[in-house]
Design an enzyme around this catalytic site. Sequence first.
Site, PDB file in Angstrom:
ATOM      1  N   GLU A 153       0.827  -1.214   0.000  1.00 56.96           N
ATOM      2  CA  GLU A 153       0.000   0.000   0.000  1.00 56.96           C
ATOM      3  C   GLU A 153       0.863   1.266   0.000  1.00 56.96           C
ATOM      4  O   GLU A 153       0.569   2.226  -0.710  1.00 56.96           O
ATOM      5  CB  GLU A 153      -0.930   0.023   1.228  1.00 56.96           C
ATOM      6  CG  GLU A 153      -1.979  -1.084   1.244  1.00 56.96           C
ATOM      7  CD  GLU A 153      -2.812  -1.121  -0.043  1.00 56.96           C
ATOM      8  OE1 GLU A 153      -3.137  -0.028  -0.572  1.00 56.96           O
ATOM      9  OE2 GLU A 153      -3.102  -2.232  -0.526  1.00 56.96           O
TER      10      GLU A 153
ATOM     11  N   PRO B  60       8.504  -8.647  -5.545  1.00 58.62           N
ATOM     12  CA  PRO B  60       8.075  -9.973  -6.005  1.00 58.62           C
ATOM     13  C   PRO B  60       6.592  -9.984  -6.343  1.00 58.62           C
ATOM     14  O   PRO B  60       6.162 -10.699  -7.243  1.00 58.62           O
ATOM     15  CB  PRO B  60       8.352 -10.890  -4.794  1.00 58.62           C
ATOM     16  CG  PRO B  60       9.238 -10.107  -3.879  1.00 58.62           C
ATOM     17  CD  PRO B  60       9.041  -8.661  -4.174  1.00 58.62           C
TER      18      PRO B  60
ATOM     19  N   ASP C   3      -9.508  51.825  16.146  1.00 57.73           N
ATOM     20  CA  ASP C   3      -9.662  52.522  17.427  1.00 57.73           C
ATOM     21  C   ASP C   3      -8.440  52.284  18.304  1.00 57.73           C
ATOM     22  O   ASP C   3      -7.712  51.309  18.115  1.00 57.73           O
ATOM     23  CB  ASP C   3     -10.875  51.955  18.178  1.00 57.73           C
ATOM     24  CG  ASP C   3     -12.175  52.429  17.578  1.00 57.73           C
ATOM     25  OD1 ASP C   3     -12.140  53.311  16.710  1.00 57.73           O
ATOM     26  OD2 ASP C   3     -13.225  51.895  17.993  1.00 57.73           O
TER      27      ASP C   3
ATOM     28  N   LYS D 268     -10.139  57.591  19.379  1.00 58.78           N
ATOM     29  CA  LYS D 268     -10.676  58.804  19.992  1.00 58.78           C
ATOM     30  C   LYS D 268     -10.463  58.723  21.489  1.00 58.78           C
ATOM     31  O   LYS D 268     -11.283  58.218  22.221  1.00 58.78           O
ATOM     32  CB  LYS D 268     -12.158  58.954  19.653  1.00 58.78           C
ATOM     33  CG  LYS D 268     -12.368  59.371  18.209  1.00 58.78           C
ATOM     34  CD  LYS D 268     -13.819  59.429  17.874  1.00 58.78           C
ATOM     35  CE  LYS D 268     -14.401  58.078  18.014  1.00 58.78           C
ATOM     36  NZ  LYS D 268     -15.346  57.556  17.195  1.00 58.78           N
TER      37      LYS D 268
ATOM     38  N   GLY E 282     -13.647  48.480  18.272  1.00 59.56           N
ATOM     39  CA  GLY E 282     -13.722  47.550  19.399  1.00 59.56           C
ATOM     40  C   GLY E 282     -15.127  46.980  19.537  1.00 59.56           C
ATOM     41  O   GLY E 282     -16.109  47.661  19.236  1.00 59.56           O
ATOM     42  N   GLY E 283     -15.220  45.724  19.963  1.00 62.63           N
ATOM     43  CA  GLY E 283     -16.523  45.104  20.197  1.00 62.63           C
ATOM     44  C   GLY E 283     -17.323  44.996  18.922  1.00 62.63           C
ATOM     45  O   GLY E 283     -16.827  44.522  17.905  1.00 62.63           O
ATOM     46  N   ASP E 284     -18.579  45.435  18.985  1.00 56.66           N
ATOM     47  CA  ASP E 284     -19.434  45.465  17.802  1.00 56.66           C
ATOM     48  C   ASP E 284     -19.522  46.910  17.323  1.00 56.66           C
ATOM     49  O   ASP E 284     -19.642  47.822  18.139  1.00 56.66           O
ATOM     50  CB  ASP E 284     -20.831  44.953  18.158  1.00 56.66           C
ATOM     51  CG  ASP E 284     -21.741  44.945  16.949  1.00 56.66           C
ATOM     52  OD1 ASP E 284     -21.816  43.900  16.274  1.00 56.66           O
ATOM     53  OD2 ASP E 284     -22.353  45.999  16.652  1.00 56.66           O
TER      54      ASP E 284
ATOM     55  N   THR F 290     -19.678  41.980  21.144  1.00 54.06           N
ATOM     56  CA  THR F 290     -19.678  43.204  21.938  1.00 54.06           C
ATOM     57  C   THR F 290     -19.213  42.947  23.360  1.00 54.06           C
ATOM     58  O   THR F 290     -19.549  41.916  23.959  1.00 54.06           O
ATOM     59  CB  THR F 290     -21.063  43.876  21.950  1.00 54.06           C
ATOM     60  OG1 THR F 290     -20.982  45.037  22.787  1.00 54.06           O
ATOM     61  CG2 THR F 290     -22.154  42.952  22.495  1.00 54.06           C
TER      62      THR F 290
ATOM     63  N   MET G  98     -18.581  52.194  29.614  1.00 56.71           N
ATOM     64  CA  MET G  98     -17.905  53.431  30.039  1.00 56.71           C
ATOM     65  C   MET G  98     -18.405  53.900  31.408  1.00 56.71           C
ATOM     66  O   MET G  98     -18.812  55.058  31.559  1.00 56.71           O
ATOM     67  CB  MET G  98     -18.112  54.525  28.988  1.00 56.71           C
ATOM     68  CG  MET G  98     -17.531  54.134  27.646  1.00 56.71           C
ATOM     69  SD  MET G  98     -17.648  55.435  26.424  1.00 56.71           S
ATOM     70  CE  MET G  98     -18.949  54.796  25.384  1.00 56.71           C
TER      71      MET G  98
ATOM     72  N   ALA H 218     -11.654  42.852  30.043  1.00 61.72           N
ATOM     73  CA  ALA H 218     -12.243  41.523  29.849  1.00 61.72           C
ATOM     74  C   ALA H 218     -11.621  40.817  28.657  1.00 61.72           C
ATOM     75  O   ALA H 218     -11.341  41.447  27.625  1.00 61.72           O
ATOM     76  CB  ALA H 218     -13.752  41.644  29.644  1.00 61.72           C
TER      77      ALA H 218
HETATM   78  N1  SAH Z   1     -18.481  48.963  20.486  1.00 57.78           N
HETATM   79  C1  SAH Z   1     -17.885  48.511  21.725  1.00 57.78           C
HETATM   80  C2  SAH Z   1     -18.126  49.481  22.864  1.00 57.78           C
HETATM   81  C3  SAH Z   1     -17.467  50.799  22.671  1.00 57.78           C
HETATM   82  S1  SAH Z   1     -17.634  51.831  24.060  1.00 57.78           S
HETATM   83  C4  SAH Z   1     -18.422  47.120  22.052  1.00 57.78           C
HETATM   84  O1  SAH Z   1     -19.376  46.653  21.419  1.00 57.78           O
HETATM   85  O2  SAH Z   1     -17.825  46.472  22.921  1.00 57.78           O
HETATM   86  C5  SAH Z   1     -16.170  51.422  24.960  1.00 57.78           C
HETATM   87  C6  SAH Z   1     -16.549  50.671  26.196  1.00 57.78           C
HETATM   88  O3  SAH Z   1     -16.686  49.287  25.942  1.00 57.78           O
HETATM   89  C7  SAH Z   1     -15.534  50.734  27.307  1.00 57.78           C
HETATM   90  O4  SAH Z   1     -15.582  51.946  28.028  1.00 57.78           O
HETATM   91  C8  SAH Z   1     -15.988  49.588  28.176  1.00 57.78           C
HETATM   92  O5  SAH Z   1     -17.141  49.902  28.896  1.00 57.78           O
HETATM   93  C9  SAH Z   1     -16.362  48.571  27.114  1.00 57.78           C
HETATM   94  N2  SAH Z   1     -15.252  47.678  26.831  1.00 57.78           N
HETATM   95  C10 SAH Z   1     -14.547  47.598  25.685  1.00 57.78           C
HETATM   96  N3  SAH Z   1     -13.600  46.636  25.785  1.00 57.78           N
HETATM   97  C11 SAH Z   1     -13.732  46.098  27.025  1.00 57.78           C
HETATM   98  C12 SAH Z   1     -13.060  45.073  27.733  1.00 57.78           C
HETATM   99  N4  SAH Z   1     -12.053  44.380  27.184  1.00 57.78           N
HETATM  100  N5  SAH Z   1     -13.450  44.795  28.986  1.00 57.78           N
HETATM  101  C13 SAH Z   1     -14.460  45.466  29.566  1.00 57.78           C
HETATM  102  N6  SAH Z   1     -15.124  46.430  28.949  1.00 57.78           N
HETATM  103  C14 SAH Z   1     -14.775  46.756  27.686  1.00 57.78           C
END
Ligand code: SAH
Length: 478
Positions: free
Chosen positions: A28, A49, A253, A275, A306-308, A336, A388, A416
């Site tokens: 094989e 063979p 950001d 910002k 950041g986040g959504d 988010t 925030m 976080a």
């Molecule tokens: N669009 C982002 C939020 C922007 S406002 C989202 O959907 O996550 C920024 C805020 O997001 C921060 O002041 C804090 O409250 C939160 N944030 C962003 N990253 C974070 C993290 N790693 N841990 C805890 N809070 C966080």
Amino acid sequence: MIHAQRPLAYMVALDLAGRHCVVLGGGEMAALRVAGLLDAGALVTVVAPALQPTLEQLAAAGGIEWTARAYQPGDLRGAFLALNTSDDAATERSVRIEATVEGVLLNTHDRPASCDFASPALVRRGRLQVAVSTSGDSPYVAAAVRERLDRLIGAEWGSLLALVAGVRRRMRRAKVPATEQQRVYRRLLRPEVRAWLRHQRGGAVGSLLGADVWDMAAPAGRVHLVGAGPGDPGLLTLAARELLFDADVVFHDALVPPGILDLCGARTRLVDVGKRGGGLRTSQDDITTQLVEAARAGLEVVRLKGGDPFVFGRGGEELDALRSAGIATRVVPGVTSALAAPAAADIPVTFRGVSGSVAMVTGRDSDGQLPRDLEAVAAAVDTLVVLMPLAVLPALVARLTPVLGPQWPAAVIAGATTESQTTVRAPLRDIAAAVAAASIAAPATLVLGRVVDCVRPEMLAAAPDHDAIGHHLVGEPR
Ligand code: SAH
């Protein structure tokens, strides 16, 4: 004692077309090796063979030569390369000697000491081949990497190679200038071309193949409004990762960590439009202007937030402004922090019988303050998430204590999903003091509700390895 490290393997891709290659053994493993050699256009002789059925058919059809006996010295004469798949020790020694004397490249299956070269672990997509070598250190690691690449590199890459190769031949024939060729390749490597190939949208690909692609107008630039998640690169979406890799320019950001920006392509230009409160800041109008200019210049633009992008990120405003400027814009949702920060601290924002509703508000509304209807929102839902929150914590406690009571469970999660993740839990009455004592830094998210207390804390002693991203429980454990 110093162990001299074995040198690295030197990777090559051999051209075996029309070259004489010998395979020893007819089982094989030999069949597998023969198939590879024939794909490479080699002239194959098998010395054995007896042959397994596929090899037997090949020999009967004249696809390979068959020497129907065991190996004898002299069998390697005139060969370029030999593969020994038999496991006979005497044969192994004798083959090794002949290969050395005759200058034939030898590989003996599972016997590194009798090998001039290794057969790398391969991922194959049509004519595209990716080879993995660990210089003989660990076949297991080689296989693991191969499996990962196998998942990562879709079948469409084979078709893409065929497409690009065809276009390349035509462009060279037409003597298209090199810079123009580069532009065409960049266009063909856009993610949507792979998506068409993946979903076999022949029409779309055909339109690229049929016309002289190099004569087409430069493609219009686009903006992708992309969520980067809360911080851990592992929480980026696959779509975000692909776009970062392919982007010409990424406007990001300040919150987006380096580990995520590292995923950008080698030629991607990074622009920090963070910002920050005070100090240097790019105004929202400036950001929009830069996005529009980059897209009008024909670039693939990623606006990374950041986040959504649509959760307190001004993504909606940017989308609206880009659309009014006539720029093609697409939104890629992200994880988010409003949901990820509580989750990373083991706080479920809903919990059957405890919380059936969640709201998110920001500590800095459009006028920079807590929302005017904060009390009404807090009274209406089981779980309240505040983004925030740090600058407004005392004001928030003062306004919410009459509504929720001083004992209402609260938690602040900072950083976080990053290495510095810190959680502070305390009743509403004490949360500002607990946060001050823990000297927590932004970004941080506040969660209010009975869900803060509804999951038992982890027994760390029983699961010592689990603390991978550093959970520090500060304050009263309850
Ligand atoms: N669009 C982002 C939020 C922007 S406002 C989202 O959907 O996550 C920024 C805020 O997001 C921060 O002041 C804090 O409250 C939160 N944030 C962003 N990253 C974070 C993290 N790693 N841990 C805890 N809070 C966080």
